[in-house]
Design a protein around this motif. Sequence first.
Motif, mmCIF file in Angstrom:
data_model
loop_
_atom_site.group_PDB
_atom_site.id
_atom_site.type_symbol
_atom_site.label_atom_id
_atom_site.label_comp_id
_atom_site.label_asym_id
_atom_site.label_seq_id
_atom_site.Cartn_x
_atom_site.Cartn_y
_atom_site.Cartn_z
ATOM 1 N N ASP A 1 -0.586 59.970 25.856
ATOM 2 C CA ASP A 1 -1.946 60.187 26.361
ATOM 3 C C ASP A 1 -2.149 61.641 26.756
ATOM 4 N N PRO B 1 -4.506 69.278 22.026
ATOM 5 C CA PRO B 1 -4.224 69.224 20.586
ATOM 6 C C PRO B 1 -3.581 70.502 20.039
ATOM 7 N N ARG C 1 0.028 70.496 21.220
ATOM 8 C CA ARG C 1 0.723 69.392 20.570
ATOM 9 C C ARG C 1 1.106 69.749 19.134
ATOM 10 N N GLN D 1 -2.749 64.014 23.864
ATOM 11 C CA GLN D 1 -4.089 63.967 23.279
ATOM 12 C C GLN D 1 -5.023 64.986 23.927
#
Length: 196
Positions: A119, A125, A128, A122
């Motif tokens: 979570d 981004p 990530r 997210q």
Amino acid sequence: MAASSRSRVIVVIGVILVLVLAFFGARFMNVPQAQSRAVNAWSEVALQFQLRAYLTQDVIDAVKVVNPAQLDLIGALENKRQQVINLPADPHAPFSVDRFRAFMATQDALSVELGKVLDLMQLYPERRAQPPVSTVLARLVQSESRIVVARSDYSRAAEAYNRLVTKAPTRWFADMVEPAARPMITSFDLSTLPGA
């Protein structure tokens, strides 16, 4: 003449009994093999969960890269990871509701924390997508997939074993030859276990 036909009947009955016993004996021989397959499948489940716990250190490092301020999440991950790593191997867990429940509760606690990581990712981004973080996330997804496969393989093996030790006629042979044979837990849904 009556003695001759009586001896033929006795021979036929004896042959039929031998064939029936041979058939059921052969079926019973499947019980140890089925149990061995199910126990090996359980070992694979435990191994995959253990490997995920070791991978969690890399996940923790990824969280530190993405958002080092997530100290609570990092601490919870480290704690749950250590609990899984310290969990002793227990080949009898699938035969005992309490042991199975304790094993899965420990694994589920780590799963919850790893879900929080996903979570969190997210929300970032661009971070990530960085190679070290994306690599760790890909490895985590692979690990989760291997766990799903291992659990499915175990459930099928345990169900096959349970059929042999709980359904007639193999149950009768299991009771006579191996009275300690008992069914294994087949569902990973803790709410379906007795005492839930």
